[in-house]
Design an enzyme around this catalytic site. Structure first.
Site, PDB file in Angstrom:
ATOM      1  CG  ASP A 132       0.367  -3.482   6.539  1.00 19.93           C
ATOM      2  OD1 ASP A 132       0.429  -3.896   7.695  1.00 19.93           O
ATOM      3  OD2 ASP A 132       0.852  -2.422   6.083  1.00 19.93           O
ATOM      4  CG  ASN A 184      -1.643   1.084   1.440  1.00 22.78           C
ATOM      5  OD1 ASN A 184      -1.277   2.282   2.249  1.00 22.78           O
ATOM      6  ND2 ASN A 184      -2.821   1.719   0.893  1.00 22.78           N
ATOM      7  CG  HIS A 201      -5.958   0.838   3.438  1.00 20.81           C
ATOM      8  ND1 HIS A 201      -6.749   1.950   3.669  1.00 20.81           N
ATOM      9  CD2 HIS A 201      -5.753   0.456   4.601  1.00 20.81           C
ATOM     10  CE1 HIS A 201      -7.171   2.161   4.680  1.00 20.81           C
ATOM     11  NE2 HIS A 201      -6.456   1.083   5.430  1.00 20.81           N
ATOM     12  CD  GLU A 252      -3.671  -4.884   9.314  1.00 18.54           C
ATOM     13  OE1 GLU A 252      -3.310  -4.028  10.404  1.00 18.54           O
ATOM     14  OE2 GLU A 252      -3.177  -4.424   8.169  1.00 18.54           O
TER      15      GLU A 252
END
Length: 708
Positions: free
Chosen positions: A481, A339, A485, A524
Site C-alpha cells: 500500500d 507507511n 510514500h 500501489e
C-alpha cells in the site's frame, strides 16, 4: 432526472409570506415555480413552493459545480442560495437565503453519478447525497463505432496459424470444427457477445504457474462473506442503525474459505485480501460533516501488526484459509501497510488504559464505543473527549521515535510524499536509522506478540512484523500500500525478507508448498501506468496499472475490436521483458466500480470479453463478475464502491448468467498462459481476430462484432 415529493402538512411559511405581498393580496394565483440550477442552467422539472420538501435526482460529472434553486427570473423571494459563496457539503442540510441573487453553492463531485438534492422551502435548506436508488432515467454509455455481426456463422482465416485438418474447439460454446482451406467457420454463442475462443481439441501439456499470468481476485474481507457472526462485534464495535456506510459488516476468513470454490471457478490463481492485522478498535467521524461513524473495517488503520483482527478471525482460521486456497492451486497475497498506523480512537484509549489522554469522560457511556452524537453534535464530536494537548502523548502512544503526528512532542509531518501524512494518519519514520524499542502502546499491550528487537529501526520492526505472517502461514506475496510514500530501499528490504521467510516456510512445510517460486510483490504507486521505472529495481515484480480502468476499459467494452492497439502494446512491452509486469483492473476500492456507472449487465458482459483477454496480470475486484452495485456513501465517494458482495442476486436470473460468462472467460485464460504471457498478432480486421502464443500453447480469439 427523477422528482419525488411529499405533501406538506401545513402551508409553508414562505408561501404565506409570498401571499401576503401586494402582488398576491386578493388574488388566487398558482404557487411560484422554481428550478434546480446546476452551473447556471435549470436542470429539473418545475417545483411549486406549496408542496413542502422535495427530492430531485440529477446526474453530475466529476468536478466542481455551482448549485442554486430559483425561478426563471432569479427573483428575490424565490431565489435560494447561500448568503455568500460557500461549499455545499454532503449529507447535511445547508441553510439558504431566499433572496440570493448572485451567490451559489459550490459542490465538489469526486465520482460521477446520480445525486439526490433535498430542498425544504419551509426552512429553507438544501441537502445533497449520492443517489443509491435506481433512477427512472438509465444513463447510457457513449456510442463507440464497431464492426457488426448478423448473428450467423463466422469464417476466420487461420492461414499460417494451424494447418488444415486441425480440429479446434470454441471453449465458450463447446462447438468443434476442422480447419479447411486455411479457414474455419463457427457460429459464436449469442451469450458470448460475438466471441469465439479457439483452442486445439488436443490440448497442450499444462504449463506450470507463473506470476506473469496472474489472475488476482481482490476483496475486502469484511464485505465479502460472513462465516462466523459470533465475531461481528469485537472490541464492542457497534452498528449505527442507519446506512452502515463504514461499520463492520461481518465478513471474515471463515466466510472467505467457504467461497474458495466459487473464486476458483472464475479461473483465479491468486487472492488478494485487505490488511488483516488488528485495527483500531473504535471509530472516527466519516466525511467532512461527520455524517457516520467510520471504523477500520477496510484494514488500513493498524493498531497491532502482530495480531489478527478478531473481526476477521483467528490464527487457526487464517491457517485454514491459506491451506485450503493452496489445495485449490490459488496463492494468497496479503495487503500490507508500511507507511502509517491508525488514528487514535476513544475505544483504543479505553481498551489500552490510555485514559490520561482523554477528558470529560464522565459524559461517556461505560463502553466508549457506544457513544452517539446528540445535542447538535455530529460524529466528529467524539474529539471533545480526547485531550490532544496532553504532554502524555509522547510517552504513552506510538512515541516521537516512531511516528510523525500533529501532537505535542512529535515531529510534524512534512509536505513531500515520504514525510507527509496520508489522510492525517500517523506517519511512520521509516527513513530513520535510529535504534528504537517497542512503541509505548505496544510495550504496555498485554496480548501483543511484538517483542523488542536489538538495534532495530522503525522499518526493521515493520518488516519483521509483516514477514512473520509469511514465515508462519505461507503467505505467497504482498500487495504494498501507498508505495510512493516510503523510501524505495525499504521496499527492497521487505521483498528480500519476504523471500527469505517464504523459503523457510516451504522448507518446513514441503507437503503444502505449491512450487519453488520466490516471494511475489505488487505495489500501489498511485496513478502509475504501464511503465518500467525504478520501482522495479526495489523489490517489485509488478505495479498496479491505473491507466486501463481510466482510459481503455469502457471504450473497449463497447467494441472489443478497439482493443487491438492496447493488446499489441501490452504484449510487446510486458511479455518481451521477463522482469516487467503490471496488474490491470476495471474496478477497485479506491477509484470506481465499473458496474456502478451504468448498472448495465450487458455492458458488464462485454467488459469481461476485452478485459479477461488482456496481456499481463489482471485484478478482478469482488463483484466485477456479478454486477455488484453501489452502496450509500454518506458523502465520502469511495465508500460507495465497498458494498457487500451481492450473493443474494446470484441464485438465478441475469446476474447468475453474468457470473457464468465471467467463469467461461476466466477458465479459458487459466488454461492458456499464452493469453496473459504470450506474443500477440492480429490476423484479421473483420471479423477481428488475433493469435496468442507462448511455447506449446497457442489460441485464437475472434470477435465477430456487435450484433445487429
Amino acid at each position: 432526472m427523477r422528482l419525488s415529493s411529499r405533501p406538506a402538512l401545513r402551508p409553508s411559511p414562505l408561501w404565506l409570506a409570498v401571499l401576503a405581498t401586494p402582488l398576491f393580496i386578493g388574488q388566487a394565483m398558482a404557487a411560484p415555480e422554481v428550478y434546480l440550477h446546476v452551473d447556471g442552467k435549470p436542470v429539473a422539472e418545475a417545483l411549486t413552493l406549496d408542496k413542502g420538501t422535495v427530492t430531485l435526482t440529477h446526474r453530475l460529472d466529476k468536478g466542481s459545480h455551482q448549485i442554486r434553486i430559483s425561478d426563471a427570473g432569479n427573483s428575490c423571494g424565490t431565489s435560494f442560495g447561500p448568503t455568500e459563496a460557500r461549499p455545499l457539503p454532503f449529507g447535511t442540510a445547508q441553510p439558504m437565503d431566499k433572496c440570493s441573487k448572485g451567490t451559489d453553492f459550490n459542490l465538489r463531485v469526486m465520482l460521477a453519478g446520480d445525486y439526490e438534492f433535498t430542498f425544504n422551502p419551509d426552512t429553507p435548506s438544501l441537502k445533497v447525497l449520492r443517489a443509491t436508488k435506481k433512477s427512472e432515467f438509465k444513463r447510457q454509455p457513449p456510442e463507440e463505432p464497431c464492426i457488426s455481426w448478423d448473428g450467423g456463422p463466422v469464417t476466420t482465416s487461420l492461414k499460417g496459424v494451424w494447418p488444415d485438418g486441425t480440429r479446434l474447439r470454441d471453449a465458450y460454446s463447446g462447438q468443434e470444427a476442422v480447419v479447411k482451406g486455411g479457414k474455419i467457420t463457427l457460429t459464436p454463442s449469442k451469450e458470448s457477445g460475438g466471441l469465439l475462443l479457439l483452442e486445439p481439441v488436443k490440448a497442450a501439456k499444462p504449463a506450470p504457474f507463473s506470476w506473469d499470468q496472474a489472475s488476482v481476485y481482490f476483496l475486502l474481507t469484511d464485505r465479502f462473506h460472513n462465516g462466523d457472526p459470533a465475531n461481528d462485534h469485537s472490541f464492542g464495535r457497534q452498528k449505527d442503525g442507519q446506512d452502515e456506510v463504514a461499520t463492520w459488516h461481518g465478513g471474515d476468513f471463515k466466510g472467505l474459505t467457504e467461497k474458495l470454490d466459487y473464486i476458483k471457478q472464475l479461473g483465479i490463481n491468486a487472492i488478494w485480501i485487505t490488511p488483516m492485522v488488528e485495527q483500531v478498535h473504535g471509530f472516527i467521524g466519516g466525511g467532512e460533516q461527520g455524517n457516520f461513524p467510520f471504523y477500520a473495517y477496510h484494514g488500513y488503520w493498524a493498531l497491532d501488526f502482530t495480531k489478527i483482527d478478531p473481526n476477521y478471525g483467528d490464527e487457526e482460521s487464517l491457517k485454514t484459509l491459506v491451506d485450503e486456497a493452496h489445495k485449490r492451486g490459488m496463492r494468497i497475497i496479503l495487503d500490507v501497510v508500511m507507511n502509517h498506523a491508525g488514528y487514535a480512537t476513544l475505544a483504543d484509549l479505553q481498551d489500552l488504559g490510555l485514559t490520561d489522554l482523554t477528558q470529560n469522560t464522565g459524559k461517556l457511556p461505560s463502553r466508549w464505543n457506544e457513544w452517539r452524537p446528540s445535542g447538535g453534535l455530529n460524529w466528529h464530536g467524539y474529539n471533545q473527549f480526547i485531550d490532544y494537548q496532553s504532554s502524555d502523548w509522547s510517552s504513552k502512544w506510538w512515541g516521537p521515535d516512531w511516528v510523525r503526528a500533529g501532537l505535542p512532542g512529535y515531529p510534524q509531518p512534512g509536505t513531500d510524499d515520504v514525510t507527509g501524512s496520508v489522510a492525517g494518519l500517523p506517519d511512520f519514520l521509516t527513513e530513520s536509522t535510529r535504534s528504537v524499542g517497542l512503541p509505548p502502546l505496544l510495550a504496555a499491550k498485554k496480548d501483543t506478540r511484538a517483542k523488542a528487537l536489538p538495534n532495530a529501526t522503525v522499518s526493521d520492526y515493520l518488516i519483521a512484523w509483516h514477514t512473520d505472517w509469511v514465515r508462519r502461514f505461507g503467505i505467497d506475496g504482498f500487495r504494498a500500500d501507498t508505495v510512493k510514500h516510503l523510501e524505495p530501499a525499504v521496499w527492497a528490504r521487505l521483498k528480500q525478507a519476504g523471500t527469505d521467510a517464504l523459503k523457510e516456510w516451504k522448507a518446513a512445510n514441503p507437503g503444502k508448498a505449491l512450487d519453488d517460486l520466490p516471494f511475489y510483490m505488487v505495489g500501489e504507486v498511485w496513478d502509475h501506468g504501464v511503465a518500467k521505472d525504478f520501482w522495479y529495481q526495489h523489490g517489485f515484480d509488478s505495479l498496479i496499472n491505473f491507466d486501463y480502468q481510466r482510459e481503455f476499459a469502457l471504450p473497449q467494452a463497447q467494441c472489443m475490436a478497439g482493443a487491438e492497439p492496447t493488446y499489441a502494446s501490452y504484449a510487446s512491452r510486458i511479455n518481451q521483458d521477463p522482469e516487467f509486469n503490471v496488474l490491470s483492473y476495471i474496478s477497485s476500492h479506491d477509484t470506481k466500480l465499473f458496474f456502478g456507472d451504468y448498472q448495465d449487465v450487458a455492458l458488464q458482459r462485454r467488459v469481461a470479453n476485452s478485459f479477461m483477454l488482456l496481456p499481463g496480470g489482471i485484478q478482478i475486484y469482488y463483484g466485477d463478475e456479478s454486477g455488484r452495485g453501489l452502496a450509500k456513501d454518506g458523502g465520502v465517494f469511495d465508500q460507495s464502491v465497498r458494498s457487500d458482495m451481492n450473493w443474494q442476486e446470484l441464485a438465478s436470473g441475469e446476474k447468475a448468467e453474468l457470473v457464468k460468462h465471467w467463469q467461461r472467460l476466466g477458465q479459458f485464460r487459466a488454461a492458456h498462459p499464452a493469453i496473459a504471457a504470450g506474443s500477440h498478432k492480429k490476423i484479421s480486421d473483420v471479423p477481428y481476430g488475433f493469435v496468442r502464443e507462448k511455447g506449446e500453447d497457442k489460441v485464437v480469439v475472434v470477435f465477430a462484432g456487435r450484433q445487429k
